[in-house]
Design a protein around this motif. Structure first.
Motif, short mmCIF file in Angstrom:
data_model
loop_
_atom_site.label_atom_id
_atom_site.label_comp_id
_atom_site.label_asym_id
_atom_site.label_seq_id
_atom_site.Cartn_x
_atom_site.Cartn_y
_atom_site.Cartn_z
N ARG A 159 10.29 5.04 4.45
CA ARG A 159 10.49 6.57 3.81
C ARG A 159 10.19 6.48 2.36
NH1 ARG A 159 15.17 9.45 7.00
NH2 ARG A 159 14.37 11.20 5.62
N LYS A 160 10.15 5.17 1.70
CA LYS A 160 9.91 5.43 0.25
C LYS A 160 10.85 5.78 -0.60
CE LYS A 160 5.16 7.16 1.53
NZ LYS A 160 4.18 8.01 1.07
N ASP B 120 4.60 -3.84 9.17
CA ASP B 120 4.23 -2.58 8.53
C ASP B 120 4.90 -1.92 7.68
OD1 ASP B 120 6.39 -1.81 9.94
OD2 ASP B 120 5.28 -0.29 11.48
N TYR B 121 4.57 -0.94 6.84
CA TYR B 121 5.22 -0.32 5.56
C TYR B 121 5.70 -1.23 4.56
CZ TYR B 121 5.27 3.62 8.92
OH TYR B 121 4.92 4.77 9.85
N LYS C 70 5.98 -2.55 1.16
CA LYS C 70 5.81 -2.16 -0.10
C LYS C 70 5.97 -3.09 -1.37
CE LYS C 70 5.64 1.94 1.93
NZ LYS C 70 4.28 2.65 1.96
N GLU D 34 0.70 -1.17 0.03
CA GLU D 34 0.08 -0.11 0.04
C GLU D 34 0.68 1.31 0.03
OE1 GLU D 34 -2.67 -0.19 3.38
OE2 GLU D 34 -3.70 -1.88 2.53
N ASP D 35 0.44 2.08 -0.45
CA ASP D 35 0.99 3.57 -0.58
C ASP D 35 2.34 3.60 -1.19
OD1 ASP D 35 1.30 6.15 -0.12
OD2 ASP D 35 2.08 5.93 1.85
N THR D 36 2.19 3.06 -2.48
CA THR D 36 3.46 2.84 -3.18
C THR D 36 3.77 3.85 -4.34
OG1 THR D 36 2.35 1.26 -4.56
CG2 THR D 36 3.50 0.77 -2.75
N GLU D 37 3.01 4.90 -4.60
CA GLU D 37 2.78 5.82 -5.53
C GLU D 37 4.42 6.52 -5.93
OE1 GLU D 37 0.55 9.86 -7.05
OE2 GLU D 37 -0.13 8.87 -5.15
N TYR D 38 5.02 6.69 -4.81
CA TYR D 38 6.49 7.31 -4.99
C TYR D 38 7.65 6.52 -4.60
CZ TYR D 38 3.33 11.43 -4.53
OH TYR D 38 2.31 12.36 -4.61
#
Length: 260
Positions: free
Chosen positions: A112-113, A92-93, A95, A30-34
């Motif tokens: 921190r992507k 958690d986190y 990717k 999740e939250d992998t746009e960047y």
């Protein structure tokens, strides 16, 4: 930021817990746009294959097989590779997630992507494409002296330049310079071949010692800079004080007395 020793610790996790297991799926988190991750077609290439070997070059980690495909991973600032069993739940986190037959899973955790995962044909081609120099533990003494000694910029920046030398970053460049008594802003061209050769030997000793602990810093000797890497701390090697400066935009910790 994870450097060669931290990358090696992550490589070992894959080697110990994820080899010779058939991959059933490879999925984005999740939250992998960047963050750079493999697309649908690239992920599909992994399905049905096994990781049978691993490789590290500098800060890069690879897992694959003789005929491919491979995954290439850069941990970024805070990334890690986490094998786990299904019943334990993904960290958690997460990717990127690989599901092996049975309960074993492999997560790429990256709060921190800034890291990435790629599907590649082989490590050598990817390393060449990126343009990284020799691995810090593979480079010869003569090649090191030439690469670092020819730098007209700050010696710390030269040690961290991945195109010259792959695997050294902010943390261990400070440790190397602390060990040999050189200030981080000295120029490579100002140093003798003897001092550069000493730096090479210390670099290898430091990296191997950290790898032996699997990057567990509390196991390192108390007279290492990393155990006192705080502005105002007393230098354990002399009566100096640890100071923090900026070198090419990066923080540098060093002793104000024995590093010149």
């Amino acid at each position: 930021m994870p450097e060669a020793p931290e990358a090696e610790a992550n490589r070992l996790r894959i080697e110990r817990k994820c080899l010779n297991r058939t991959m059933e799926a490879a999925e984005p988190g999740e939250d992998t746009e960047y963050i750079e991750l493999p697309g649908d077609n690239e992920r599909a290439r992994l399905v049905g294959h096994q990781f049978t070997q691993t490789h590290r070059h500098g800060k890069l980690i690879f897992a694959g097989s003789k005929t491919g495909p491979w995954i290439g991973v850069h941990l970024g600032m805070t990334g890690s590779l986490r094998p786990f069993d299904e019943e334990d739940g993904a960290p958690d986190y997460t990717k990127f997630l690989i599901r092996f037959e049975g309960d074993r899973r492999l997560a790429f955790r990256c709060p921190r992507k800034l890291g990435w995962v790629r599907v590649v044909d082989n490590p050598e081609e990817e390393i060449e494409r990126i343009g990284f120099g020799p691995d810090a533990l593979e480079i010869s003494r003569d090649a090191f002296v030439e690469a670092i000694g020819s730098s007209r910029g700050a010696i710390k920046s030269a040690l961290m330049a991945q195109q010259k030398l792959a695997g050294i970053g902010n943390l261990w460049s400070d440790e190397i310079l602390y060990r040999v008594g050189i200030g981080p802003e000295r120029k490579g061209t100002d140093l003798s071949e003897e001092k550069l050769a000493q730096m090479y030997d210390e670099m290898r000793d430091i990296l191997k010692a950290v790898m032996d602990t699997e990057a567990t810093y509390r196991k390192l000797p108390d007279d290492w800079l990393i155990r006192h890497r705080e502005e105002g701390a007393q230098c354990p090697r002399c009566d100096g004080e640890i100071v923090r400066t900026k070198v090419s935009g990066r923080s540098a910790y060093h002793c104000d007395r024995h590093q010149e």
